[in-house]
Design a protein around this motif. Structure first.
Motif, PDB file in Angstrom:
ATOM      1  N   ALA A   3       0.866  -1.176   0.000  1.00 48.09           N
ATOM      2  CA  ALA A   3       0.000   0.000   0.000  1.00 48.09           C
ATOM      3  C   ALA A   3       0.899   1.221   0.000  1.00 48.09           C
ATOM      4  N   SER A  22      -5.938   8.835   3.724  1.00 45.22           N
ATOM      5  CA  SER A  22      -6.852   8.427   2.652  1.00 45.22           C
ATOM      6  C   SER A  22      -7.480   9.646   1.986  1.00 45.22           C
ATOM      7  N   SER A  27      -3.501   4.996  -0.622  1.00 45.14           N
ATOM      8  CA  SER A  27      -4.050   3.719  -0.152  1.00 45.14           C
ATOM      9  C   SER A  27      -3.375   3.378   1.175  1.00 45.14           C
ATOM     10  N   ARG A  29      -3.099   0.561   4.412  1.00 44.70           N
ATOM     11  CA  ARG A  29      -3.349  -0.763   4.970  1.00 44.70           C
ATOM     12  C   ARG A  29      -3.122  -0.683   6.478  1.00 44.70           C
ATOM     13  N   SER A 157     -12.794   2.462   0.207  1.00 42.38           N
ATOM     14  CA  SER A 157     -11.908   1.412  -0.304  1.00 42.38           C
ATOM     15  C   SER A 157     -10.435   1.774  -0.206  1.00 42.38           C
ATOM     16  N   THR A 160      -7.779  -0.397   4.059  1.00 40.47           N
ATOM     17  CA  THR A 160      -7.993  -1.830   4.280  1.00 40.47           C
ATOM     18  C   THR A 160      -7.559  -2.170   5.706  1.00 40.47           C
ATOM     19  N   GLU A 162      -6.755  -5.090   8.440  1.00 41.29           N
ATOM     20  CA  GLU A 162      -6.400  -6.502   8.535  1.00 41.29           C
ATOM     21  C   GLU A 162      -5.962  -6.815   9.960  1.00 41.29           C
TER      22      GLU A 162
END
Length: 372
Positions: A3, A22, A27, A29, A157, A160, A162
């Protein structure tokens, strides 16, 4: 690259950083270990503190941002602009309230000194005999875990999330427990008391705190109530201390704090410490003894030697950025931290001086000559 940016930690600080990045079209993560942190355990207060100029600058700037977001926050964030009453028990504390009012007023922060009669009319359940208070009307509260989720959701989007445990960081490289190695244009470390596991050189110490919440008693209190001795307790560096802090939650419950302990990582509730905290609270709200408590718990604040957060690029690892050590002001200062770090990352003019928060201040070689 995995990312543009990897953020380690999905608490309020990491989420605010991901949100801000963002918005810049990057992007992001976000990696979170799933270990409970200060965001889920704290009071969620949005309070202007003025114990030193750097703390005041960051909390004031951040609160302005929270107020700009207020209409956009969803109901689950439980944002309320309830204001804070700093309570004075004697003449000395009244003088401290006046000093505080003068300092805040010079920075354009709305506040009002009030005497005993006016205070009693505002909060009739307070103990009789209090000398007065300082009302800081722009302060508020929210439910921090949901606010963090809201910040991540706003990125769509571009962000992300995780659940993964990071075992090592080296500049822009991240090693995961499952053996994967991730790369990004930049890595932001925002995982509170867990940060020294990845950067042992960071001078972060856990500070344990107890909290308690009552059953629903709507209308018992209307403002966040804090004793004027709270600051000295908040910045204590040894031993165990308690101070009165009470919040009216939107549910009608009362959230009570606070305590501070060093030299322990035991998450269990400690009866003697909780008893001290509640005894202190009853000095200000005598009726608490007639209310039912439904839950008490503990959490750990990430503290630094000078009580200020560490915000900026690691002095010895280019590409690794730090946003840690916010102690009990992480929720308040999350938006300002994210704006400050993002401006530094992009090489832009800073929205406020970043010198007091620079990582290099803890190493002599980098602390000399730091600029705002």
């Amino acid at each position: 690259m995995t990312a543009d940016v990897i953020v380690i930690g999905a608490g309020i600080i990491g989420s605010a950083c991901a949100h801000e990045l963002s918005k810049r079209g990057l992007s992001v993560r976000v990696l979170d270990s799933g270990q409970a942190g200060a965001t889920g355990a704290g009071m969620g207060h949005l309070v202007t503190l003025d114990d030193n100029p750097a703390e005041l600058a960051l909390s004031r700037y951040s609160l302005d941002l929270w107020r700009q977001w207020a209409d956009q926050l969803d109901d689950a964030c439980a944002y309320r602009n309830c204001g804070t009453l700093w309570l004075a028990t004697n003449e000395e504390e009244l003088h401290e309230a006046a000093r505080k009012a003068d300092t805040l007023g010079k920075h354009g922060i709305a506040c009002e000194l009030m005497g005993a009669r006016q205070l009693q009319a505002l909060e009739p359940h307070l103990a009789p005999g209090l000398k007065g208070a300082l009302c800081v009307s722009g302060d508020g509260i929210l439910y921090a875990p949901n606010a963090a989720r809201w910040l991540l959701h706003q990125g769509g989007s571009a962000i992300t999330l995780e659940h993964a445990r990071v075992t090592a960081v080296s500049g822009t490289h991240v090693q995961l427990e499952d053996g994967r190695r991730l790369n990004a244009g930049a890595v932001i470390l925002a995982n509170g008391i867990q940060a020294p596991e990845l950067c042992p050189e960071l001078p972060i110490t856990p500070k344990k705190g107890h909290l308690l919440i009552t059953d629903r008693y709507p209308g018992q209190i209307h403002h966040q109530l804090v004793e004027l001795g709270y600051a000295s307790s908040a910045h204590a560096s040894t031993g165990t201390s308690v101070a009165f802090n009470a919040q009216p939650r939107p549910t009608g419950q009362i959230l009570l704090g606070s305590s501070r302990q060093f030299d322990t990582l035991d998450p269990r509730v400690e009866g003697p410490v909780l008893a001290r905290m509640l005894a202190r609270a009853r000095q200000y709200l005598p009726g608490l003894g007639d209310l039912n408590a439904i839950r008490c718990w503990t959490g750990f604040r990430a503290t630094t030697p000078d009580g200020l957060p560490i915000i900026g690029q690691h002095p010895e690892q280019p590409g690794l950025w730090l946003a840690v050590g916010h102690e009990g002001l992480g929720v308040t200062t999350a938006p300002g931290t994210a704006r400050l770090l993002t401006a530094e990352l992009f090489g832009e003019s800073l929205p406020l001086s970043g010198a007091a928060y620079r990582p290099g201040r803890f190493t002599t070689a980098h602390a000399v000559g730091a600029e705002g």
